[in-house]
Design a protein around this motif. Sequence first.
Motif, short mmCIF file in Angstrom:
data_model
loop_
_atom_site.label_atom_id
_atom_site.label_comp_id
_atom_site.label_asym_id
_atom_site.label_seq_id
_atom_site.Cartn_x
_atom_site.Cartn_y
_atom_site.Cartn_z
N TYR A 138 0.84 -1.21 0.00
CA TYR A 138 0.00 0.00 0.00
C TYR A 138 0.87 1.26 0.00
O TYR A 138 0.58 2.21 -0.73
CB TYR A 138 -0.93 0.02 1.21
CG TYR A 138 -1.77 1.28 1.26
CD1 TYR A 138 -2.91 1.40 0.47
CD2 TYR A 138 -1.39 2.37 2.05
CE1 TYR A 138 -3.66 2.56 0.47
CE2 TYR A 138 -2.14 3.54 2.07
CZ TYR A 138 -3.27 3.63 1.27
OH TYR A 138 -4.00 4.79 1.26
N LEU A 141 1.98 2.19 -3.44
CA LEU A 141 1.00 2.53 -4.47
C LEU A 141 1.18 3.97 -4.93
O LEU A 141 1.40 4.87 -4.10
CB LEU A 141 -0.42 2.37 -3.93
CG LEU A 141 -1.04 0.98 -3.86
CD1 LEU A 141 -2.37 1.06 -3.12
CD2 LEU A 141 -1.25 0.39 -5.25
N LYS A 146 -4.01 5.26 -4.82
CA LYS A 146 -4.54 5.31 -3.46
C LYS A 146 -5.89 6.02 -3.44
O LYS A 146 -6.82 5.60 -2.75
CB LYS A 146 -3.55 6.01 -2.53
CG LYS A 146 -2.30 5.20 -2.22
CD LYS A 146 -1.39 5.96 -1.25
CE LYS A 146 -0.14 5.13 -0.95
NZ LYS A 146 0.78 5.84 -0.03
N LEU A 149 -8.61 3.75 -5.09
CA LEU A 149 -8.97 2.55 -4.33
C LEU A 149 -9.64 2.87 -3.00
O LEU A 149 -10.21 1.98 -2.37
CB LEU A 149 -7.73 1.70 -4.08
CG LEU A 149 -7.01 1.16 -5.32
CD1 LEU A 149 -5.79 0.36 -4.92
CD2 LEU A 149 -7.94 0.33 -6.19
N LEU A 191 -11.15 -2.93 0.07
CA LEU A 191 -9.90 -3.15 -0.64
C LEU A 191 -8.71 -2.55 0.11
O LEU A 191 -7.60 -3.08 0.06
CB LEU A 191 -9.99 -2.57 -2.04
CG LEU A 191 -8.94 -3.00 -3.05
CD1 LEU A 191 -8.91 -4.51 -3.19
CD2 LEU A 191 -9.20 -2.35 -4.40
N VAL A 192 -8.96 -1.46 0.80
CA VAL A 192 -7.93 -0.86 1.65
C VAL A 192 -8.42 -0.94 3.09
O VAL A 192 -9.50 -0.43 3.41
CB VAL A 192 -7.65 0.61 1.26
CG1 VAL A 192 -6.64 1.22 2.21
CG2 VAL A 192 -7.15 0.68 -0.18
N TYR A 202 -3.35 -1.12 4.55
CA TYR A 202 -2.79 -2.17 3.71
C TYR A 202 -3.79 -2.56 2.63
O TYR A 202 -4.99 -2.31 2.75
CB TYR A 202 -2.41 -3.41 4.54
CG TYR A 202 -3.56 -4.08 5.26
CD1 TYR A 202 -4.25 -5.14 4.68
CD2 TYR A 202 -3.95 -3.67 6.54
CE1 TYR A 202 -5.30 -5.76 5.36
CE2 TYR A 202 -4.99 -4.28 7.21
CZ TYR A 202 -5.66 -5.34 6.61
OH TYR A 202 -6.69 -5.94 7.28
N VAL A 203 -3.28 -3.16 1.56
CA VAL A 203 -4.13 -3.65 0.48
C VAL A 203 -4.60 -5.05 0.85
O VAL A 203 -3.80 -5.90 1.23
CB VAL A 203 -3.36 -3.70 -0.86
CG1 VAL A 203 -4.26 -4.25 -1.96
CG2 VAL A 203 -2.85 -2.32 -1.24
N LEU A 228 -0.81 -4.38 -8.97
CA LEU A 228 -0.64 -5.10 -7.70
C LEU A 228 0.39 -6.21 -7.83
O LEU A 228 1.26 -6.37 -6.96
CB LEU A 228 -2.00 -5.68 -7.28
CG LEU A 228 -2.09 -6.29 -5.88
CD1 LEU A 228 -1.78 -5.25 -4.81
CD2 LEU A 228 -3.48 -6.89 -5.66
#
Length: 291
Positions: A138, A141, A146, A149, A191-192, A202-203, A228
Amino acid sequence: MNITEITPFIGLELTGVGYDDLVRPEVWEQLVEGVRERELVVVRGIELTPLQQIDLASRLGRPVPFVISKYRHPEFEEIMISSNEKKGDKPIGVARVGNFWHQDSSFVAEPAPFTMLHGVNVPSTSGHTKFASAVDVYDRLPEEWKARLADRIGVHTVGKRLRIRPEHVGLSVAEFKALIDVEHPKVEHPLVCKDEYTGREYVYGSREYMDSVAGFDPNENEAFFTLLDGLIQDEERVYTHRWTQNDLVIWKTRTTYHIATEVEPGVGRTVHRVSIEAVDAEVQLVEEEVQ
């Protein structure tokens, strides 16, 4: 006991400890703190009986029997045997497990928060396990991603990795896919996410255990999965655990990506896996008082 940082982005390693050391409260607390803060802890060369492994797992939460009974340890249902070895021409466990990047059981509504592996018979030349931090992913990203998402929902599924069993023979592709949706319904997760212990984002999701990002079209989904994959598999941000005999490895399932690499032909490999679910704090207090 020696405690060293494995990489700047994931993992601690403990050496010079045995089972009797780990069950001492002050030592165990250091291990637990390491898992919570650093996602992954490796205890090198610790001899454990299956019962001792279950005891250690019970100190983190509640060991969960593996869903497929034929791959459970013959005496301890909490242990899944991952192995390419045979006894009397019969497999002693399930081979080729986790040979793709994933977070454990993200395809269920409430995944167990910890996984514990003990290396019973492990080669040093192959059959490694690679780890990456979902927190670190994350952090890396691009800012525009960010933003894209934030507040998105990931649709998770085991359908891409479900194995065809004898009872599926004769089904069409469409029938098999329909059966998967009935037996293993898709689940949704943000997702996050934010780690409940560290507070870091975090992802939560991977290509192989996700159907899609809700609201993304096919091109957007492919762009997300490609990004990803690149972040997870960046070798400069991956820790490769080269097993030595009796290593014990514990990780947080939600924040730790991992993959098992291939075992070279003719070489045996057996590890004992325990999945550990959370225990309600009040329930655990009652259990401790009863004991």
